[in-house]
Design a protein around this motif. Structure first.
Motif, PDB file in Angstrom:
ATOM      1  N   HIS A 135     -34.070  12.923 -37.476  1.00  0.00           N
ATOM      2  CA  HIS A 135     -34.645  11.825 -36.996  1.00  0.00           C
ATOM      3  C   HIS A 135     -33.663  10.866 -36.216  1.00  0.00           C
ATOM      4  O   HIS A 135     -32.919  10.230 -37.177  1.00  0.00           O
ATOM      5  CB  HIS A 135     -35.557  11.092 -37.749  1.00  0.00           C
ATOM      6  CG  HIS A 135     -36.825  11.860 -38.111  1.00  0.00           C
ATOM      7  ND1 HIS A 135     -37.903  11.875 -37.996  1.00  0.00           N
ATOM      8  CD2 HIS A 135     -36.797  12.977 -39.012  1.00  0.00           C
ATOM      9  CE1 HIS A 135     -38.658  12.643 -38.007  1.00  0.00           C
ATOM     10  NE2 HIS A 135     -38.260  13.643 -38.776  1.00  0.00           N
ATOM     11  N   ILE A 136     -33.694  10.563 -35.064  1.00  0.00           N
ATOM     12  CA  ILE A 136     -32.601   9.528 -34.469  1.00  0.00           C
ATOM     13  C   ILE A 136     -33.466   8.659 -33.658  1.00  0.00           C
ATOM     14  O   ILE A 136     -34.689   9.001 -33.042  1.00  0.00           O
ATOM     15  CB  ILE A 136     -31.664  10.390 -33.234  1.00  0.00           C
ATOM     16  CG1 ILE A 136     -30.980  11.574 -33.929  1.00  0.00           C
ATOM     17  CG2 ILE A 136     -30.879   9.492 -32.600  1.00  0.00           C
ATOM     18  CD1 ILE A 136     -30.408  12.597 -32.944  1.00  0.00           C
ATOM     19  N   CYS A 137     -32.965   7.547 -33.809  1.00  0.00           N
ATOM     20  CA  CYS A 137     -34.003   6.526 -33.365  1.00  0.00           C
ATOM     21  C   CYS A 137     -33.145   5.374 -32.471  1.00  0.00           C
ATOM     22  O   CYS A 137     -32.256   5.142 -32.572  1.00  0.00           O
ATOM     23  CB  CYS A 137     -34.958   5.649 -34.157  1.00  0.00           C
ATOM     24  SG  CYS A 137     -33.896   4.669 -35.435  1.00  0.00           S
ATOM     25  N   TYR A 138     -34.005   4.699 -31.358  1.00  0.00           N
ATOM     26  CA  TYR A 138     -33.460   3.611 -30.863  1.00  0.00           C
ATOM     27  C   TYR A 138     -34.622   2.692 -30.680  1.00  0.00           C
ATOM     28  O   TYR A 138     -35.739   2.956 -30.277  1.00  0.00           O
ATOM     29  CB  TYR A 138     -33.081   3.677 -29.571  1.00  0.00           C
ATOM     30  CG  TYR A 138     -32.667   2.539 -28.582  1.00  0.00           C
ATOM     31  CD1 TYR A 138     -31.566   1.758 -29.166  1.00  0.00           C
ATOM     32  CD2 TYR A 138     -33.579   2.029 -27.590  1.00  0.00           C
ATOM     33  CE1 TYR A 138     -31.229   0.613 -28.373  1.00  0.00           C
ATOM     34  CE2 TYR A 138     -33.213   0.774 -27.002  1.00  0.00           C
ATOM     35  CZ  TYR A 138     -32.188   0.168 -27.324  1.00  0.00           C
ATOM     36  OH  TYR A 138     -31.909  -1.135 -26.799  1.00  0.00           O
ATOM     37  N   HIS A 139     -34.626   1.561 -31.465  1.00  0.00           N
ATOM     38  CA  HIS A 139     -35.578   0.253 -31.472  1.00  0.00           C
ATOM     39  C   HIS A 139     -34.871  -0.854 -30.746  1.00  0.00           C
ATOM     40  O   HIS A 139     -34.139  -1.579 -31.443  1.00  0.00           O
ATOM     41  CB  HIS A 139     -35.849  -0.121 -32.919  1.00  0.00           C
ATOM     42  CG  HIS A 139     -36.578   1.301 -33.581  1.00  0.00           C
ATOM     43  ND1 HIS A 139     -36.526   1.252 -35.030  1.00  0.00           N
ATOM     44  CD2 HIS A 139     -37.176   2.559 -33.244  1.00  0.00           C
ATOM     45  CE1 HIS A 139     -37.112   2.598 -35.205  1.00  0.00           C
ATOM     46  NE2 HIS A 139     -37.646   3.109 -34.265  1.00  0.00           N
ATOM     47  N   GLY A 140     -35.478  -1.067 -29.701  1.00  0.00           N
ATOM     48  CA  GLY A 140     -35.020  -2.286 -28.956  1.00  0.00           C
ATOM     49  C   GLY A 140     -36.215  -2.636 -28.000  1.00  0.00           C
ATOM     50  O   GLY A 140     -37.121  -1.849 -27.713  1.00  0.00           O
ATOM     51  N   THR A 141     -36.293  -3.884 -27.629  1.00  0.00           N
ATOM     52  CA  THR A 141     -37.117  -4.517 -26.572  1.00  0.00           C
ATOM     53  C   THR A 141     -36.837  -4.207 -25.198  1.00  0.00           C
ATOM     54  O   THR A 141     -35.677  -3.621 -24.843  1.00  0.00           O
ATOM     55  CB  THR A 141     -37.485  -6.021 -26.848  1.00  0.00           C
ATOM     56  OG1 THR A 141     -36.158  -6.711 -26.291  1.00  0.00           O
ATOM     57  CG2 THR A 141     -37.890  -6.373 -28.390  1.00  0.00           C
ATOM     58  N   TRP A 142     -37.743  -4.701 -24.154  1.00  0.00           N
ATOM     59  CA  TRP A 142     -37.384  -4.204 -22.805  1.00  0.00           C
ATOM     60  C   TRP A 142     -36.383  -5.234 -22.250  1.00  0.00           C
ATOM     61  O   TRP A 142     -35.678  -4.751 -21.520  1.00  0.00           O
ATOM     62  CB  TRP A 142     -38.838  -4.651 -21.890  1.00  0.00           C
ATOM     63  CG  TRP A 142     -38.681  -4.358 -20.605  1.00  0.00           C
ATOM     64  CD1 TRP A 142     -38.726  -5.095 -19.530  1.00  0.00           C
ATOM     65  CD2 TRP A 142     -38.471  -2.993 -20.096  1.00  0.00           C
ATOM     66  NE1 TRP A 142     -38.506  -4.548 -18.336  1.00  0.00           N
ATOM     67  CE2 TRP A 142     -38.502  -3.006 -18.462  1.00  0.00           C
ATOM     68  CE3 TRP A 142     -38.127  -1.745 -20.616  1.00  0.00           C
ATOM     69  CZ2 TRP A 142     -38.221  -2.036 -17.948  1.00  0.00           C
ATOM     70  CZ3 TRP A 142     -38.163  -0.584 -19.747  1.00  0.00           C
ATOM     71  CH2 TRP A 142     -38.110  -1.043 -18.416  1.00  0.00           C
ATOM     72  N   SER A 143     -35.808  -6.164 -23.069  1.00  0.00           N
ATOM     73  CA  SER A 143     -34.722  -6.830 -22.719  1.00  0.00           C
ATOM     74  C   SER A 143     -33.459  -6.136 -22.815  1.00  0.00           C
ATOM     75  O   SER A 143     -32.458  -6.354 -22.201  1.00  0.00           O
ATOM     76  CB  SER A 143     -34.447  -8.178 -23.416  1.00  0.00           C
ATOM     77  OG  SER A 143     -34.262  -7.642 -25.045  1.00  0.00           O
ATOM     78  N   HIS A 144     -33.495  -4.915 -23.447  1.00  0.00           N
ATOM     79  CA  HIS A 144     -32.695  -3.955 -23.471  1.00  0.00           C
ATOM     80  C   HIS A 144     -32.549  -2.809 -22.391  1.00  0.00           C
ATOM     81  O   HIS A 144     -32.061  -1.743 -22.665  1.00  0.00           O
ATOM     82  CB  HIS A 144     -32.459  -3.313 -24.906  1.00  0.00           C
ATOM     83  CG  HIS A 144     -32.010  -4.116 -26.060  1.00  0.00           C
ATOM     84  ND1 HIS A 144     -30.549  -4.253 -26.078  1.00  0.00           N
ATOM     85  CD2 HIS A 144     -32.772  -4.837 -27.010  1.00  0.00           C
ATOM     86  CE1 HIS A 144     -30.727  -5.297 -27.321  1.00  0.00           C
ATOM     87  NE2 HIS A 144     -32.041  -5.742 -27.543  1.00  0.00           N
ATOM     88  N   ARG A 145     -33.346  -2.891 -21.347  1.00  0.00           N
ATOM     89  CA  ARG A 145     -33.690  -1.914 -20.226  1.00  0.00           C
ATOM     90  C   ARG A 145     -32.542  -1.365 -19.945  1.00  0.00           C
ATOM     91  O   ARG A 145     -32.399   0.013 -19.910  1.00  0.00           O
ATOM     92  CB  ARG A 145     -34.369  -2.683 -19.271  1.00  0.00           C
ATOM     93  CG  ARG A 145     -34.687  -1.786 -17.929  1.00  0.00           C
ATOM     94  CD  ARG A 145     -34.887  -2.538 -16.797  1.00  0.00           C
ATOM     95  NE  ARG A 145     -33.900  -3.616 -16.398  1.00  0.00           N
ATOM     96  CZ  ARG A 145     -33.783  -4.305 -15.547  1.00  0.00           C
ATOM     97  NH1 ARG A 145     -34.699  -4.789 -14.737  1.00  0.00           N
ATOM     98  NH2 ARG A 145     -32.619  -4.992 -15.250  1.00  0.00           N
ATOM     99  N   ASP A 146     -31.455  -1.956 -19.475  1.00  0.00           N
ATOM    100  CA  ASP A 146     -30.106  -1.293 -18.992  1.00  0.00           C
ATOM    101  C   ASP A 146     -29.626  -0.450 -20.186  1.00  0.00           C
ATOM    102  O   ASP A 146     -28.942   0.531 -19.954  1.00  0.00           O
ATOM    103  CB  ASP A 146     -29.224  -2.199 -18.254  1.00  0.00           C
ATOM    104  CG  ASP A 146     -29.976  -2.582 -17.050  1.00  0.00           C
ATOM    105  OD1 ASP A 146     -31.084  -2.178 -16.470  1.00  0.00           O
ATOM    106  OD2 ASP A 146     -29.689  -3.973 -16.489  1.00  0.00           O
TER     107      ASP A 146
END
Length: 317
Positions: A135-146
């Motif tokens: 399991h690989i994950c990336y948890h970030g908000t839309w402020s991390h769009r780029d």
């Protein structure tokens, strides 16, 4: 704030719930600390920033709607904030250096309460068989769009080379479009802070990713993702820069990498294929979390000193 403290007109972003000022001998502390202040408050004892909210130039790299919200609620009030507060508190060494003219106090991250719970340890499948998906994950908000856009081709190559890996990301349909076409990607809906806390306590991850492009705003971010991923049982891979380089011990409790897509792909693939290494580094990451909890004697002393300062600032006898 945590038990033992009584908030007064206090607003905190969910991600900085890690910053608990906890000391059992202190029954009551009144702290005015507004992330998004309003002029209805005649004065502020303490203003705490967990992002670079006081530099308009730092907002240019953010999505327009998000940048405007930060500008309207905080950045546009910079002059009033700095002239009104008796103390400026900051969350990272980078912000402490940047706003050194105001003699800011650097607040260290303290994990406490439910943030120290790894509920997935009690699950029957908490120890994955060799054939189980990684399991690989990336948890970030839309402020991390780029940052997400930078990460998408990395994930595409990892998924091509590792048929046993699955990738989890959080966001709306906009996030889904960024990762569209990549196999074995799960896009979870945006969560409230309590729901996210529950998710990361009950669903174990193996590898957590935190890419950050080198922008003014990203330089001011803190190492919160380290705590999130450690609590989820994962080894974190982080971008080199002020947010993580001064906190993560490279190749001990995580990886700190330059933003080279090939380097990220190779590191992720190696971790996918190295379960014992993942466990060893995840254990080291959790040990660092515990070292930044009230169970640590150094943290107890730090909290005691901080409480004394708070009582002086707020004139509590």
């Amino acid at each position: 704030m945590h038990s033992g403290y009584q908030e007064k007109n206090s607003l905190y972003s969910a991600s900085w719930s890690y910053f608990f000022f906890e000391h059992r001998n202190c029954e009551q502390i009144y702290l005015i600390s507004l992330r998004y202040p309003s002029k209805i408050y005649r004065s502020i004892n303490i203003f705490f920033i967990d992002d670079d909210l006081l530099d308009c130039n730092a907002l240019f790299s953010l999505p327009i709607s998000y940048a405007f919200r930060l500008w309207r609620k905080a950045t546009s009030k910079r002059k009033w904030i700095l002239s009104s507060c008796s103390e400026l508190w900051v969350s990272t060494p980078y912000l402490a250096r940047k706003y050194s003219a105001w003699k800011p106090r650097l607040i260290r991250p303290i994990a406490s309460g439910p943030l120290l719970e790894q509920s997935w340890l009690d699950l029957a499948n908490s120890t994955f068989a060799p054939s189980s998906p990684v399991h690989i994950c990336y948890h970030g908000t839309w402020s991390h769009r780029d940052d997400m856009k930078w990460l998408a081709p990395v994930i595409a190559e990892v998924q091509r080379r590792c048929p046993n890996s699955v990738f989890e990301v959080i966001g709306s349909d906009r996030v889904g479009r960024i990762f569209r076409g990549i196999p074995r990607v799960c896009v979870l809906p945006t969560m409230t802070w309590p729901d996210y806390l529950k998710h990361t306590q009950t669903v174990r991850q193996d590898i957590g990713l935190a890419p950050l492009r080198d922008t003014l705003f990203n330089r001011g971010r803190g190492p919160i993702k380290f705590f999130d991923y450690a609590r989820a049982g994962a080894v974190g891979i982080y971008s080199a820069g002020p947010a993580f380089s001064e906190f993560v011990s490279h190749e001990v409790d995580g990886y700190v990498l330059r933003n080279d897509p090939e380097l990220w792909v190779n590191t992720i693939v190696n971790l996918v294929n190295s379960p014992h290494l993942r466990q060893q580094m995840a254990d080291a990451a959790w040990l660092k979390v515990l070292e930044n909890s009230p169970a640590s004697s150094s943290v107890q002393q730090y909290l005691s000193d901080l409480n004394e300062s708070l009582m002086r600032i707020t004139n509590i006898p």
